[in-house]
Write a protein that holds these residues in place. Structure first.
Motif, mmCIF file in Angstrom:
data_model
loop_
_atom_site.group_PDB
_atom_site.id
_atom_site.type_symbol
_atom_site.label_atom_id
_atom_site.label_comp_id
_atom_site.label_asym_id
_atom_site.label_seq_id
_atom_site.Cartn_x
_atom_site.Cartn_y
_atom_site.Cartn_z
ATOM 1 N N UNK A 53 3.274 -10.241 -9.679
ATOM 2 C CA UNK A 53 3.942 -10.978 -8.591
ATOM 3 C C UNK A 53 3.766 -10.337 -7.223
ATOM 4 N N UNK A 54 3.916 -9.011 -7.131
ATOM 5 C CA UNK A 54 3.790 -8.351 -5.829
ATOM 6 C C UNK A 54 2.342 -8.397 -5.334
ATOM 7 N N UNK A 55 1.403 -8.239 -6.257
ATOM 8 C CA UNK A 55 -0.002 -8.333 -5.874
ATOM 9 C C UNK A 55 -0.334 -9.737 -5.371
ATOM 10 N N UNK A 56 0.282 -10.756 -5.987
ATOM 11 C CA UNK A 56 0.046 -12.135 -5.549
ATOM 12 C C UNK A 56 0.581 -12.354 -4.138
ATOM 13 N N UNK A 57 1.749 -11.786 -3.834
ATOM 14 C CA UNK A 57 2.291 -11.909 -2.476
ATOM 15 C C UNK A 57 1.388 -11.197 -1.474
ATOM 16 N N UNK A 58 0.870 -10.019 -1.845
ATOM 17 C CA UNK A 58 0.000 -9.271 -0.937
ATOM 18 C C UNK A 58 -1.320 -10.018 -0.723
ATOM 19 N N UNK A 59 -1.876 -10.597 -1.785
ATOM 20 C CA UNK A 59 -3.110 -11.376 -1.649
ATOM 21 C C UNK A 59 -2.886 -12.589 -0.758
ATOM 22 N N UNK A 60 -1.749 -13.240 -0.939
ATOM 23 C CA UNK A 60 -1.387 -14.392 -0.103
ATOM 24 C C UNK A 60 -1.300 -13.980 1.357
ATOM 25 N N UNK A 61 -0.679 -12.814 1.612
ATOM 26 C CA UNK A 61 -0.552 -12.326 2.982
ATOM 27 C C UNK A 61 -1.922 -12.048 3.586
ATOM 28 N N UNK A 67 0.829 -1.211 0.000
ATOM 29 C CA UNK A 67 0.000 0.000 0.000
ATOM 30 C C UNK A 67 0.864 1.262 0.000
ATOM 31 N N UNK A 68 1.934 1.270 0.812
ATOM 32 C CA UNK A 68 2.793 2.450 0.911
ATOM 33 C C UNK A 68 3.475 2.755 -0.416
ATOM 34 N N UNK A 69 3.846 1.714 -1.148
ATOM 35 C CA UNK A 69 4.522 1.908 -2.431
ATOM 36 C C UNK A 69 3.543 2.262 -3.551
ATOM 37 N N UNK A 70 2.248 2.180 -3.259
ATOM 38 C CA UNK A 70 1.242 2.497 -4.260
ATOM 39 C C UNK A 70 1.246 1.544 -5.444
ATOM 40 N N UNK A 71 1.546 0.285 -5.188
ATOM 41 C CA UNK A 71 1.600 -0.692 -6.274
ATOM 42 C C UNK A 71 0.181 -1.032 -6.751
ATOM 43 N N UNK A 72 0.086 -1.440 -7.999
ATOM 44 C CA UNK A 72 -1.218 -1.699 -8.616
ATOM 45 C C UNK A 72 -1.712 -3.096 -8.297
ATOM 46 N N UNK A 73 -3.017 -3.191 -8.034
ATOM 47 C CA UNK A 73 -3.650 -4.493 -7.799
ATOM 48 C C UNK A 73 -4.060 -5.091 -9.137
ATOM 49 N N UNK A 74 -3.068 -5.568 -9.862
ATOM 50 C CA UNK A 74 -3.330 -6.078 -11.214
ATOM 51 C C UNK A 74 -2.879 -7.520 -11.393
ATOM 52 N N UNK A 75 -2.720 -8.241 -10.291
ATOM 53 C CA UNK A 75 -2.422 -9.667 -10.392
ATOM 54 C C UNK A 75 -0.975 -10.006 -10.639
ATOM 55 N N UNK A 92 -8.609 -10.037 -0.312
ATOM 56 C CA UNK A 92 -7.797 -11.041 -1.016
ATOM 57 C C UNK A 92 -8.024 -10.975 -2.521
ATOM 58 N N UNK A 93 -9.259 -11.202 -2.931
ATOM 59 C CA UNK A 93 -9.548 -11.276 -4.366
ATOM 60 C C UNK A 93 -9.333 -9.956 -5.087
ATOM 61 N N UNK A 94 -9.377 -8.839 -4.359
ATOM 62 C CA UNK A 94 -9.243 -7.526 -5.000
ATOM 63 C C UNK A 94 -7.878 -7.296 -5.634
ATOM 64 N N UNK A 95 -6.876 -8.107 -5.266
ATOM 65 C CA UNK A 95 -5.540 -7.951 -5.867
ATOM 66 C C UNK A 95 -5.470 -8.555 -7.270
ATOM 67 N N UNK A 96 -6.517 -9.247 -7.704
ATOM 68 C CA UNK A 96 -6.611 -9.819 -9.054
ATOM 69 C C UNK A 96 -5.550 -10.885 -9.330
ATOM 70 N N UNK A 97 -5.047 -11.489 -8.289
ATOM 71 C CA UNK A 97 -4.101 -12.596 -8.446
ATOM 72 C C UNK A 97 -4.918 -13.882 -8.445
#
Length: 383
Positions: free
Chosen positions: A106-114, A96-104, A181-186
């Motif tokens: 690799x980073x979004x997948x790690x965040x969804x997993x978390x 969230x702090x880095x403002x990364x996109x929730x577009x599925x 979880x699902x909102x990260x599109x992973x």
């Protein structure tokens, strides 16, 4: 949920197996024990790499998320949940702090997993919850209030789904799986969230179905109570099944190679055992004298389908059992019902409960002139 982005595949098969089981089963402690020294070495290396990167000025947030994610998985394998949870929170906060996109990606997948694992404590508590009734008052009114509470706290509401897509949910713990979880599109974790939501809905359905009929109510009140129980439990089960079928279709559409696919199949087997079998029958032996004509009638009645379906409930809980068998004793009655006597199997209580539940709604077995005991031996092979 529609998007063209694909989830990250940077997960080891061994981790994926353990991960898929966390939604319903404990981590396999024997496997963890075998890898204790290996895990310690891997953890030590990952911890050192992460410390170096965290001290690096201007470190790439995406790289930090990746290292934290891989270390969190190692902690989970080692059953160091507290350390894993600390990293899961850092992953979500860092994303969230880095403002990364929730577009599925690799980073979004790690965040969804978390996020998925951070919901685990609430999931486990919800799976243990049951309706609670006070003394006095109309039972149907109390039941309706308890159902509203479970809907508010656990089930939420089903939202319209895109054609062939997985429905989102709003409200309750199920809604949090959608938004967190699902909102990260992973897609790996969209599937995981759908399975978790389905299991929660199935629990609500079972909790409602198993509520005993109150003994101190008038006949019309009892009828109203049973009508609510039946309608509501069927509705929640239907929602659970829709989620699983949509998840199964998504797995096929995206050709996802993940143990969540097997988890999805196991759960679908509960509802549609013929379409999604977990085993095949290898042999059967009648241990009590049963005329061939009655044997044929019992097979046509779906007896063997019921037995295999309940054996598959065992396989859903113990998927490593590749070959197995059981002895079943039951009694046929003149009114076309059957009564479960005993089940000889390592997981006999589970199988017996399954059969009892199935047969409590059946009166279409072959009618016999007098109560007739039947004993069967069956062998199965897992698919």
């Amino acid at each position: 949920m529609g998007t063209t982005n694909r989830p990250s595949r940077r997960l080891t098969p061994r981790w994926l197996l353990a991960l898929a089981l966390t939604a319903a089963l404990p981590l396999p402690t024997a496997q963890a024990a075998e890898m204790t020294q290996e895990l310690r070495d891997e953890v030590r290396t990952a911890e050192n790499d992460l410390r170096v990167l965290e001290k690096t000025k201007g470190a790439d947030p995406a790289e930090l998320i990746g290292l934290r994610g891989r270390l969190a998985r190692l902690y989970m394998q080692a059953q160091w949940r507290k350390k894993a949870d600390e990293l899961f929170k850092k992953i979500v906060d860092g994303f969230a702090k880095a403002g990364l996109a929730k577009t599925g990606g690799p980073e979004a997948a790690f965040a969804a997993e978390a996020q998925f694992h951070m919901l685990d404590a609430r999931y486990q508590a919800a799976m243990q919850s049951k309706p609670a009734f006070g003394k006095g008052g109309k039972a149907a009114e109390q039941l309706a209030a308890q159902i509203r509470k479970m809907r508010t706290e656990i089930a939420g509401e089903e939202l319209p789904a895109e054609a062939g897509g997985i429905a989102d949910r709003k409200g309750g713990l199920c809604g949090d799986y959608t938004t967190l979880v699902a909102s990260y599109r992973a897609y790996e974790w969209i599937i995981a969230a759908a399975i978790a939501q389905s299991r929660l809905l199935a629990h609500v359905a079972e909790a409602i179905h198993d509520i005993p009929l109150p003994a101190d109510q008038a006949a019309d009140e009892k009828a109203q109570f049973r009508q609510i129980v039946d309608e509501q439990s069927r509705d929640f089960d239907s929602q659970a099944l829709r989620l699983l079928e949509a998840a199964w279709a998504e797995l096929g559409r995206r050709n996802l190679d993940t143990p969540w696919k097997q988890e999805c199949r196991r759960d679908l087997n509960k509802y549609l055992p013929k379409q999604y079998p977990l085993s095949r029958q290898r042999a059967d032996q009648w241990l009590s004298p049963v005329p061939e004509s009655l044997q044929a009638q019992l097979k046509q009645s779906g007896l063997f389908d019921d037995l295999q379906s309940c054996y598959d409930r065992h396989l859903a809980a113990v998927p490593d059992d590749l070959l197995g068998g059981m002895n079943v004793q039951f009694e046929l009655r003149p009114d076309g019902t059957a009564n479960v006597g005993s089940v000889d199997h390592a997981n006999s209580a589970l199988i017996a409960r399954c059969l009892t539940r199935k047969w409590s709604h059946r009166n279409d077995f072959p009618k016999v002139e007098a109560p007739t005991p039947v004993s069967l031996k069956l062998e199965y092979a897992a698919l």
